[in-house]
Design an enzyme around this catalytic site. Structure first.
Site, PDB file in Angstrom:
ATOM      1  CB  ALA A 173      -5.457   1.184   1.997  1.00 18.06           C
ATOM      2  N   GLY A 188      -6.368   0.358  -2.807  1.00 18.11           N
ATOM      3  CA  GLY A 188      -6.014  -1.114  -2.402  1.00 18.11           C
ATOM      4  C   GLY A 188      -6.724  -1.864  -2.857  1.00 18.11           C
TER       5      GLY A 188
END
Ligand code: DAK
Length: 257
Positions: A66, A111
């Site tokens: 992320a 992520g």
């Protein structure tokens, strides 16, 4: 015109989505997640869809996690909204009715690893690096990693990875079952082409049914899951595909699905 954060190429039902932020190692920010969700909405309704490939632009990274820059100043409420957006998008990828292949061409962290975990296949280049390094940033995985990773590699290895944040190479990722195949980077594309052609050569409804049986069955107790398999198996006999597949075998020719 600004470049698209997700590039889509559709080759007769084999759709390739490329996350296109190579300067940030394809880190997932809100723009990428929104664009990905838009594409997935379209794909959910695409009748000729046979397989989806997802990868990162460039030769260095699949997805390095992320976007830390975007996350740093978030409040708990904003963090929850960000995680919800990501979870929803990743779940939509996971539940596409056709096989989804992660083409992991480098860093696959945080992520990014959670995105790969939602795919049916992960095919990695030999320089790929995997990990859930969130604890090094003072957080825990927020895009499903604490739940999908133990389901994929078992709880002991998942605890190891999410509490140490250590990175592992492609060889270890293969050994623990995090990925299906590891290839020299130069051979990755041709292998994936071969894989998608193989998937495309099989009965499209059968491939969808097989995926559905595995996915839906995993969330059920064994008796219910076996009953589900029986129903989906019986359903195959309601269509043309089974007739053609079995006739082709008996007539010693290749099935034409
Ligand atoms: N976010 C933003 N930018 C990133 C990035 C990331 N995850 N990873 C790399 N970049 C950027 C770098 O800042 C750098 O930008 P510039 O300085 O050039 O502007 C550029 O990409 C190239 O990176 P490096 O210069 O660092 O390249 P190196 O080859 O030296 O190192 C690396 C590559 C992948 C080892 C390194 O970049 C790295 O360690 N990156 C961070 C990896 C990481 O920690 N990923 C996990 C992120 S956290 C949630 C909870 C948790 C999460 C989300 C939600 N909720 C509850 C809401 C967390 C999720 C995560 O994924």
């Amino acid at each position: 015109m600004s470049e698209s954060v997700i590039e889509k190429v559709d080759s007769e039902g084999i759709v390739r989505l490329t996350i296109n932020r190579p300067k940030a190692l394809n880190a997932l920010n809100s723009d990428v997640l929104s664009a990905l969700e838009t594409h997935l909405t379209e794909l959910e309704n695409q009748t000729n869809l046979r397989a989806v490939l997802i990868t990162g632009a460039g030769e260095k990274s699949f997805v390095a996690g992320a976007d830390i820059t975007e996350m740093r100043d978030k409040t708990p409420e904003e963090a929850r909204a960000f995680a919800s957006q990501a979870l929803r998008t990743i779940q939509r990828l996971e539940t596409l009715p056709v096989p989804v292949v992660a083409l992991v061409n480098g860093f696959c962290l945080g992520g990014g690893c959670e995105l790969a975990l939602a795919c049916d296949w992960a095919v990695a280049s030999d320089n790929a690096v995997f990990g859930q390094p969130e604890v090094l940033l003072g957080v825990i995985p927020g895009f499903g990693g604490t739940q999908r990773l133990p389901r994929r590699v078992g709880p002991a290895m998942a605890i190891d990875l999410v509490t140490t944040g250590r990175k592992i190479d492609a060889k270890e990722a293969l050994r623990i079952g995090l990925v299906n195949r590891v290839m020299p980077q130069a051979e990755l594309e041709s292998y994936v082409e071969e894989l998608t052609q193989q998937l495309k050569g099989n009965g499209p409804q059968s491939v969808r049914g097989a995926k559905q049986a595995v996915h839906d069955g995993m969330d059920q107790d064994l008796d219910s899951a076996l009953a589900l398999e029986t129903s989906l198996f019986a359903l195959c006999f309601a269509g043309e595909e089974q007739k053609e597949g079995m006739s082709a075998f008996i007539e010693k020719r290749k099935a034409n699905f």
